[in-house]
Design an enzyme around this catalytic site. Sequence first.
Site, PDB file in Angstrom:
ATOM      1  N   ASP A 195       0.966  -1.195  -0.074  1.00  0.00           N
ATOM      2  CA  ASP A 195      -0.168   0.118   0.146  1.00  0.00           C
ATOM      3  C   ASP A 195       0.900   1.287   0.011  1.00  0.00           C
ATOM      4  O   ASP A 195       0.370   2.447   0.584  1.00  0.00           O
ATOM      5  CB  ASP A 195      -1.015   0.156   1.212  1.00  0.00           C
ATOM      6  CG  ASP A 195      -1.854  -1.197   1.204  1.00  0.00           C
ATOM      7  OD1 ASP A 195      -2.239  -1.761  -0.085  1.00  0.00           O
ATOM      8  OD2 ASP A 195      -1.983  -1.781   2.243  1.00  0.00           O
TER       9      ASP A 195
ATOM     10  N   THR B 252      -4.939   1.712  -5.734  1.00  0.00           N
ATOM     11  CA  THR B 252      -6.003   2.967  -6.148  1.00  0.00           C
ATOM     12  C   THR B 252      -5.303   3.809  -7.212  1.00  0.00           C
ATOM     13  O   THR B 252      -4.235   4.219  -6.850  1.00  0.00           O
ATOM     14  CB  THR B 252      -6.117   3.736  -4.693  1.00  0.00           C
ATOM     15  OG1 THR B 252      -6.595   2.747  -3.659  1.00  0.00           O
ATOM     16  CG2 THR B 252      -7.252   4.524  -4.796  1.00  0.00           C
TER      17      THR B 252
ATOM     18  N   VAL C 158       2.893  14.002  -3.399  1.00  0.00           N
ATOM     19  CA  VAL C 158       2.400  15.142  -2.539  1.00  0.00           C
ATOM     20  C   VAL C 158       0.880  14.977  -2.462  1.00  0.00           C
ATOM     21  O   VAL C 158       0.200  16.231  -2.349  1.00  0.00           O
ATOM     22  CB  VAL C 158       3.194  16.266  -2.700  1.00  0.00           C
ATOM     23  CG1 VAL C 158       4.416  16.563  -2.507  1.00  0.00           C
ATOM     24  CG2 VAL C 158       2.882  17.004  -4.204  1.00  0.00           C
TER      25      VAL C 158
ATOM     26  N   LEU D 139       4.226  12.355   1.011  1.00  0.00           N
ATOM     27  CA  LEU D 139       4.879  13.174   1.895  1.00  0.00           C
ATOM     28  C   LEU D 139       3.898  14.148   2.516  1.00  0.00           C
ATOM     29  O   LEU D 139       4.331  14.600   3.553  1.00  0.00           O
ATOM     30  CB  LEU D 139       5.932  13.966   1.060  1.00  0.00           C
ATOM     31  CG  LEU D 139       7.145  14.750   1.857  1.00  0.00           C
ATOM     32  CD1 LEU D 139       7.752  13.898   2.912  1.00  0.00           C
ATOM     33  CD2 LEU D 139       8.046  15.579   0.991  1.00  0.00           C
TER      34      LEU D 139
ATOM     35  N   GLY E 141       1.395   2.903  -2.365  1.00  0.00           N
ATOM     36  CA  GLY E 141       1.058   3.889  -3.808  1.00  0.00           C
ATOM     37  C   GLY E 141       1.811   3.127  -5.211  1.00  0.00           C
ATOM     38  O   GLY E 141       1.971   4.356  -5.869  1.00  0.00           O
ATOM     39  N   LYS E 142       1.702   2.163  -5.315  1.00  0.00           N
ATOM     40  CA  LYS E 142       2.394   1.477  -6.301  1.00  0.00           C
ATOM     41  C   LYS E 142       1.474   1.668  -7.663  1.00  0.00           C
ATOM     42  O   LYS E 142       2.035   1.935  -8.484  1.00  0.00           O
ATOM     43  CB  LYS E 142       2.581  -0.019  -6.220  1.00  0.00           C
ATOM     44  CG  LYS E 142       3.568  -0.531  -5.067  1.00  0.00           C
ATOM     45  CD  LYS E 142       3.494  -1.825  -5.047  1.00  0.00           C
ATOM     46  CE  LYS E 142       2.332  -2.308  -4.351  1.00  0.00           C
ATOM     47  NZ  LYS E 142       1.975  -2.288  -2.825  1.00  0.00           N
TER      48      LYS E 142
ATOM     49  N   GLY F 297      -4.523  -4.446  -3.788  1.00  0.00           N
ATOM     50  CA  GLY F 297      -5.646  -3.318  -4.018  1.00  0.00           C
ATOM     51  C   GLY F 297      -4.935  -2.110  -4.301  1.00  0.00           C
ATOM     52  O   GLY F 297      -4.078  -1.569  -3.448  1.00  0.00           O
TER      53      GLY F 297
ATOM     54  N   GLN G 158       1.682  -6.413  -3.461  1.00  0.00           N
ATOM     55  CA  GLN G 158       2.330  -6.588  -2.219  1.00  0.00           C
ATOM     56  C   GLN G 158       3.607  -5.659  -1.991  1.00  0.00           C
ATOM     57  O   GLN G 158       3.846  -4.846  -2.697  1.00  0.00           O
ATOM     58  CB  GLN G 158       2.209  -8.076  -1.839  1.00  0.00           C
ATOM     59  CG  GLN G 158       1.026  -8.927  -1.470  1.00  0.00           C
ATOM     60  CD  GLN G 158       0.292  -9.043  -2.712  1.00  0.00           C
ATOM     61  OE1 GLN G 158       0.927  -9.689  -3.592  1.00  0.00           O
ATOM     62  NE2 GLN G 158      -0.857  -8.701  -3.015  1.00  0.00           N
TER      63      GLN G 158
HETATM   64  P1  GDP Z   1      -0.773   0.338  -3.581  1.00  0.00           P
HETATM   65  O1  GDP Z   1      -1.487  -0.926  -3.308  1.00  0.00           O
HETATM   66  O2  GDP Z   1       0.595   0.263  -3.239  1.00  0.00           O
HETATM   67  O3  GDP Z   1      -1.011   0.743  -5.084  1.00  0.00           O
HETATM   68  O4  GDP Z   1      -1.197   1.339  -2.761  1.00  0.00           O
HETATM   69  P2  GDP Z   1      -2.866   1.724  -2.194  1.00  0.00           P
HETATM   70  O5  GDP Z   1      -3.593   2.172  -3.324  1.00  0.00           O
HETATM   71  O6  GDP Z   1      -3.568   0.591  -1.418  1.00  0.00           O
HETATM   72  O7  GDP Z   1      -2.872   2.920  -1.250  1.00  0.00           O
HETATM   73  C1  GDP Z   1      -2.023   4.036  -1.197  1.00  0.00           C
HETATM   74  C2  GDP Z   1      -3.280   5.209  -1.247  1.00  0.00           C
HETATM   75  O8  GDP Z   1      -2.588   6.244  -1.028  1.00  0.00           O
HETATM   76  C3  GDP Z   1      -4.456   5.243  -2.123  1.00  0.00           C
HETATM   77  O9  GDP Z   1      -5.512   5.732  -1.592  1.00  0.00           O
HETATM   78  C4  GDP Z   1      -3.762   6.183  -2.947  1.00  0.00           C
HETATM   79  O10 GDP Z   1      -4.780   7.050  -3.774  1.00  0.00           O
HETATM   80  C5  GDP Z   1      -3.064   7.356  -2.176  1.00  0.00           C
HETATM   81  N1  GDP Z   1      -1.784   8.016  -2.438  1.00  0.00           N
HETATM   82  C6  GDP Z   1      -0.840   7.538  -3.374  1.00  0.00           C
HETATM   83  N2  GDP Z   1       0.131   8.513  -3.330  1.00  0.00           N
HETATM   84  C7  GDP Z   1      -0.140   9.562  -2.647  1.00  0.00           C
HETATM   85  C8  GDP Z   1       0.467  10.587  -2.213  1.00  0.00           C
HETATM   86  O11 GDP Z   1       1.568  11.129  -2.668  1.00  0.00           O
HETATM   87  N3  GDP Z   1      -0.122  11.572  -1.358  1.00  0.00           N
HETATM   88  C9  GDP Z   1      -1.390  11.364  -0.765  1.00  0.00           C
HETATM   89  N4  GDP Z   1      -2.069  11.996   0.066  1.00  0.00           N
HETATM   90  N5  GDP Z   1      -2.130  10.110  -1.324  1.00  0.00           N
HETATM   91  C10 GDP Z   1      -1.346   9.269  -1.912  1.00  0.00           C
HETATM   92  P1  IMO Z   2      -1.039  -4.250  -2.230  1.00  0.00           P
HETATM   93  O1  IMO Z   2      -0.734  -4.933  -3.547  1.00  0.00           O
HETATM   94  C1  IMO Z   2      -1.086  -4.753   2.234  1.00  0.00           C
HETATM   95  C2  IMO Z   2      -0.998  -8.867   3.614  1.00  0.00           C
HETATM   96  C3  IMO Z   2      -2.189  -9.316   4.442  1.00  0.00           C
HETATM   97  C4  IMO Z   2      -1.642 -10.420   5.592  1.00  0.00           C
HETATM   98  C5  IMO Z   2      -0.452 -10.954   4.435  1.00  0.00           C
HETATM   99  C6  IMO Z   2      -0.862 -12.335   3.871  1.00  0.00           C
HETATM  100  O2  IMO Z   2      -2.193  -3.578  -2.039  1.00  0.00           O
HETATM  101  O3  IMO Z   2       0.077  -3.560  -1.463  1.00  0.00           O
HETATM  102  P2  IMO Z   2      -2.572 -12.877   1.861  1.00  0.00           P
HETATM  103  O4  IMO Z   2      -4.188 -12.577   1.751  1.00  0.00           O
HETATM  104  O5  IMO Z   2      -1.554 -12.252   0.865  1.00  0.00           O
HETATM  105  O6  IMO Z   2      -2.226 -14.346   2.167  1.00  0.00           O
HETATM  106  O7  IMO Z   2      -2.149 -12.244   3.420  1.00  0.00           O
HETATM  107  O8  IMO Z   2      -0.214  -9.997   3.494  1.00  0.00           O
HETATM  108  N1  IMO Z   2      -1.231  -8.294   2.216  1.00  0.00           N
HETATM  109  C7  IMO Z   2      -1.138  -7.051   1.803  1.00  0.00           C
HETATM  110  N2  IMO Z   2      -0.922  -5.627   2.758  1.00  0.00           N
HETATM  111  N3  IMO Z   2      -1.322  -4.410   0.789  1.00  0.00           N
HETATM  112  C8  IMO Z   2      -1.458  -5.498  -0.049  1.00  0.00           C
HETATM  113  O9  IMO Z   2      -1.277  -5.351  -1.415  1.00  0.00           O
HETATM  114  C9  IMO Z   2      -1.514  -6.822   0.627  1.00  0.00           C
HETATM  115  N4  IMO Z   2      -1.552  -8.159   0.244  1.00  0.00           N
HETATM  116  C10 IMO Z   2      -1.346  -8.868   1.265  1.00  0.00           C
HETATM  117  O10 IMO Z   2      -2.907  -8.209   5.134  1.00  0.00           O
HETATM  118  O11 IMO Z   2      -0.935  -9.363   6.447  1.00  0.00           O
HETATM  119 MG    MG Z   3      -2.895  -1.772  -1.800  1.00  0.00          MG
END
Ligand code: GDP
Ligand code: IMO
Ligand code: MG
Length: 422
Positions: free
Chosen positions: A13, A42, A413, A330, A15-16, A40, A222
């Site tokens: 999570d 976003t 940002v 940041l 912000g990939k 997941g 992940q």
């Molecule tokens: P991912 O799984 O690595 O793609 O990250 P997620 O989407 O699960 O979580 C990142 C969250 O941070 C999302 O809601 C993005 O829209 C948000 N996000 C990403 N980059 C930035 C940033 O630089 N600033 C802020 N405020 N939000 C960001």
């Molecule tokens: P993205 O791609 C954050 C965590 C789960 C748990 C562990 C094992 O959005 O960054 P699983 O269902 O994979 O067997 O769960 O890994 N986990 C994540 N945490 N972001 C993810 O994906 C995750 N995918 C799995 O919360 O701790």
């Molecule tokens: Mg995610």
Amino acid sequence: MPATVVVGAQWGDEGKGKIVDLLAQHSDVVCRYQGGPNAGHTIVVGDETFKIRAAPSGVISGKVSVIGAGCVVDPEVLIDELDELDARGIDTSKVVVSGNAHLIMPWHIAIDQASERRLGKLQIGTTRRGIGPCYADKASRIGIRVQDVLDPKILRQKIEVALAEKNVWLERVYEVEGFDLDEVATRYEGYARTLRQIVGDTSLLVDEALTAGKDVLFEGAQATLLDLDHGTYPFVTSSNPIASGAATGIGIGPTRIDRVLGVAKAYVTRVGEGPFPSEIEGSNQERLRNLGGEFGTVTGRSRRCGWLDLVALRYAVRVNGLTSLALTKLDVLSDFDELPVCVAYRLRDGSQTPHFPAHQSDFHHATPVWETLAGWREAIDGAASRMELPEPARRYVEFVERELKVPVELVGVGAGRQHVLA
Ligand code: GDP
Ligand code: IMO
Ligand code: MG
């Protein structure tokens, strides 16, 4: 530099999705190389928000989007996701899935849920999407792959063989209901109509794209510390998110990869169980969670929040061979007077180390050695370049670069595509 891996440098999570979406604007092919609908990502484009679980983030820009052999596919989730994107006007016609990717079957989800329940306090805190049991069957060589659904006879046979064992397991060990062969076979034959249209030789496709000099992105789901071999086992996922996983997960040689971009938040979050040395104690944790909107994209769970951990990031630099970093969110730190950063761990014997402990029990007992940097207490989402950031914010980024000896190429940002400083 046509082949770039984008990898999560923390616990996910980071912000990939947003960074891949941005880089996809200048790329030809975007590939997912591991994981499944536990991800997941976003992506915010203008006033539209997309939450992607199965498809590579490049799908939003209509790029060739490859789901590699190292992924696990829940056909229901994938097909629903593509239908939903189609309905929102996104061109999903260039999604290609490897026939070697393994299918998440209904019993994988049932076993994931039942085994977590059974573990009780010892649970991993999985996303309960069947990821672990699916990869386990793959390793046991009894999995069902995307190519198997293309032949109804083979599909039915494989389901029958699997159910003979899985139903006994579900009913006798976990005391939950088993599955009916006809029902599952009919359902998966239905999915085959879509899968047949998108299955392809993804290793060859990517090899040809690279040979033609095209720009290819490899998107990890992940992250480093959730890696099955190099993460904080057993609190990890069941695949290899680290950068070298891109080569095995897609089926290209490691020599084809030119750059590895690590994505790290300016702080840290973790979902699920497991040790987390820089986790914030007290009310600042909730404050940061609310400021950063740190609630799971897939499960809605509250993400645990910590201050930036440079020991963990140093490790990510090492195991991924990071050539640069994107430091996201940041802006979320703009509300604090002071920002603690974990620069080393103190171990049980009182010694300090800049390195990530090789043994689980050392990591479990590690406590952070903090260095406190100045905050900036002003909004930074309007900055157009790194030079426009307030001085303490610039210093924060430079501190990370200096400690890790890796350039920070991008600074986030805000959530939108435009909110990235190059
Ligand atoms: P991912 O799984 O690595 O793609 O990250 P997620 O989407 O699960 O979580 C990142 C969250 O941070 C999302 O809601 C993005 O829209 C948000 N996000 C990403 N980059 C930035 C940033 O630089 N600033 C802020 N405020 N939000 C960001
Ligand atoms: P993205 O791609 C954050 C965590 C789960 C748990 C562990 C094992 O959005 O960054 P699983 O269902 O994979 O067997 O769960 O890994 N986990 C994540 N945490 N972001 C993810 O994906 C995750 N995918 C799995 O919360 O701790
Ligand atoms: Mg995610």
